[in-house]
Design an enzyme around this catalytic site. Structure first.
Site, PDB file in Angstrom:
ATOM      1  N   ILE A   1       0.836  -1.205   0.000  1.00  0.00           N
ATOM      2  CA  ILE A   1       0.000   0.000   0.000  1.00  0.00           C
ATOM      3  C   ILE A   1       0.867   1.250   0.000  1.00  0.00           C
ATOM      4  CG2 ILE A   1      -1.709   1.323   1.300  1.00  0.00           C
ATOM      5  CD1 ILE A   1      -2.733  -1.409   2.383  1.00  0.00           C
TER       6      ILE A   1
ATOM      7  N   CYS B   1       1.878   1.024   8.632  1.00  0.00           N
ATOM      8  CA  CYS B   1       2.616   0.024   9.397  1.00  0.00           C
ATOM      9  C   CYS B   1       1.643  -0.906  10.125  1.00  0.00           C
ATOM     10  CB  CYS B   1       3.532   0.705  10.404  1.00  0.00           C
ATOM     11  SG  CYS B   1       2.704   1.948  11.418  1.00  0.00           S
TER      12      CYS B   1
ATOM     13  N   SER C   1      -3.871   2.609   8.738  1.00  0.00           N
ATOM     14  CA  SER C   1      -3.317   1.336   9.200  1.00  0.00           C
ATOM     15  C   SER C   1      -4.159   0.766  10.333  1.00  0.00           C
ATOM     16  CB  SER C   1      -1.848   1.504   9.602  1.00  0.00           C
ATOM     17  OG  SER C   1      -1.694   2.463  10.642  1.00  0.00           O
ATOM     18  N   ARG C   2      -3.796   1.065  11.569  1.00  0.00           N
ATOM     19  CA  ARG C   2      -4.568   0.647  12.737  1.00  0.00           C
ATOM     20  C   ARG C   2      -4.682   1.842  13.678  1.00  0.00           C
ATOM     21  NH1 ARG C   2      -6.983  -3.206  10.828  1.00  0.00           N
ATOM     22  NH2 ARG C   2      -6.630  -5.392  11.370  1.00  0.00           N
TER      23      ARG C   2
ATOM     24  N   ASP D   1      -8.863   6.826   8.962  1.00  0.00           N
ATOM     25  CA  ASP D   1      -9.867   5.818   8.612  1.00  0.00           C
ATOM     26  C   ASP D   1     -10.025   4.788   9.712  1.00  0.00           C
ATOM     27  OD1 ASP D   1     -11.740   4.641   6.740  1.00  0.00           O
ATOM     28  OD2 ASP D   1     -10.269   3.034   6.440  1.00  0.00           O
TER      29      ASP D   1
ATOM     30  N   GLU E   1     -13.491   0.804  17.684  1.00  0.00           N
ATOM     31  CA  GLU E   1     -14.409   0.999  16.569  1.00  0.00           C
ATOM     32  C   GLU E   1     -15.697   0.214  16.803  1.00  0.00           C
ATOM     33  OE1 GLU E   1     -10.747   1.442  13.315  1.00  0.00           O
ATOM     34  OE2 GLU E   1     -12.111  -0.271  13.191  1.00  0.00           O
TER      35      GLU E   1
ATOM     36  N   HIS F   1     -13.479   3.219   8.913  1.00  0.00           N
ATOM     37  CA  HIS F   1     -12.654   2.052   8.562  1.00  0.00           C
ATOM     38  C   HIS F   1     -13.160   1.411   7.265  1.00  0.00           C
ATOM     39  CE1 HIS F   1      -9.936  -1.303  10.416  1.00  0.00           C
ATOM     40  NE2 HIS F   1      -9.736  -1.154   9.111  1.00  0.00           N
TER      41      HIS F   1
END
Length: 317
Positions: free
Chosen positions: A158, A206, A234-235, A259, A264, A283
């Site tokens: 990505i 990452c 990513s996270r 995102d 979440e 997300h």
């Protein structure tokens, strides 16, 4: 063979088909499963798929028939890898399926953080188009990306796609990764401190692990250029969300596009919800139909490989 999909709704809310599983045996597809019910739903299962439901050592102990666990995506931080390894349970993930879609949203974030398209539209809607004496277009944010520096933390599939697009737009691209890479036409690899000091916008690509959890904190932010922007696809837990919110509110970070969040859906108390100049999407970067079709194709191929070879594609343990 008994197959259980613990939380399939996000991947397939009904516009795709799970019928490919039928050739392997009995399949149960659940829309969503609370962590507390995971072991109950997995009783007797040979194969388990999870998007966010936690596969813990306790679940594996209660469900000794499990032989194969697959993430319904790239991230696998919800699976206890060491517990699976100890019990000889194969773990796989599905990398690369969403690369075009995540890169696309990342670039959309990049454009949005440097050009106020809504504000430009309002010039027209409010009757302030060319010709009104005294109106200055400089009142609307529109910063040229060519010549600016994009810093990528993580530069796999990505990040590499984003780098190529940014380079094509005339941006200088720096990257920092956990492993050594040689420079390419699009990317120069540098230390983290150099990337933070020189980047006009930083984009995170990452994985979430012990070294990246909470990485973007006040110390990290203090090393960034004043007024730099931040993108995260990513996270969510890579950010210390309070520190990022504080930096947005103070202006140290001029804007963020996220995102992902640590929890979440977003908790009402998340400080990023009310932070200045913060875009938050649900997300969704991975969720285009084309992306999800690729995901199901790899799920099918990987399970077929596991049955034939005992390995599976994209094997983690």
């Amino acid at each position: 063979m008994k197959i259980v999909v613990l939380d399939g709704f996000a991947v397939n809310p009904g516009d795709l088909s799970w019928d490919f599983f039928k050739k392997y045996g009995e399949v149960t597809v659940l829309d969503k499963t609370p962590d507390s019910e995971c072991a109950e739903k997995c009783l007797g299962a040979d194969v388990v798929y999870t998007n966010r439901v936690k596969i813990t050592a306790e679940v594996l102990e209660k469900c000794p028939t499990i032989k194969y666990v697959s993430a319904l995506g790239t991230g696998f931080d919800m699976i206890d890898i060491e517990a699976c390894k100890a019990r000889g349970v194969a773990v796989v993930n599905i990398p690369a399926y969403s690369t075009p879609s995540v890169a696309q949203l990342t670039v959309q974030f990049l454009l949005t953080l440097f050009a106020d398209l809504d504000g430009m539209q309002n010039i027209v809607k409010d009757g302030k188009w060319t010709g009104l004496p005294g109106y200055q277009y400089q009142k609307v944010m529109f910063t040229e990306l060519s010549g600016l520096t994009l810093g990528l933390i993580g530069c796999g599939g990505i990040g590499g796609r984003v780098a190529d697009i940014a380079h094509a737009m005339g941006m200088r691209v720096l990257a920092h990764t956990a492993h050594h890479h040689d420079d390419t036409e699009s990317v120069k690899y540098v230390s983290l401190d150099t990337l933070l000091a020189e980047s006009d916008v930083i984009s995170l690509h990452c994985p979430l692990n012990d070294s990246t959890r909470g990485m973007v904190d006040s110390n990290f932010i203090s090393k960034m250029k004043d007024g730099a922007r931040l993108i995260n696809t990513s996270r969510g837990a890579v950010l210390n969300e309070k520190d990022v919110a504080d930096a947005l509110n103070s202006g140290k970070i001029a804007g963020a596009a996220l995102d992902v969040l640590a929890n979440e859906p977003a908790l009402p108390t998340n400080p990023l919800l009310t932070a200045k100049n913060c875009i938050i999407t649900p997300h969704i970067a991975w969720a285009s139909k084309a992306s999800r079709e690729r995901l199901l194709k790899v799920i099918d191929e990987s399970l077929d490989n596991f049955i034939k070879t005992g390995i599976g594609l994209n094997r983690i343990v």
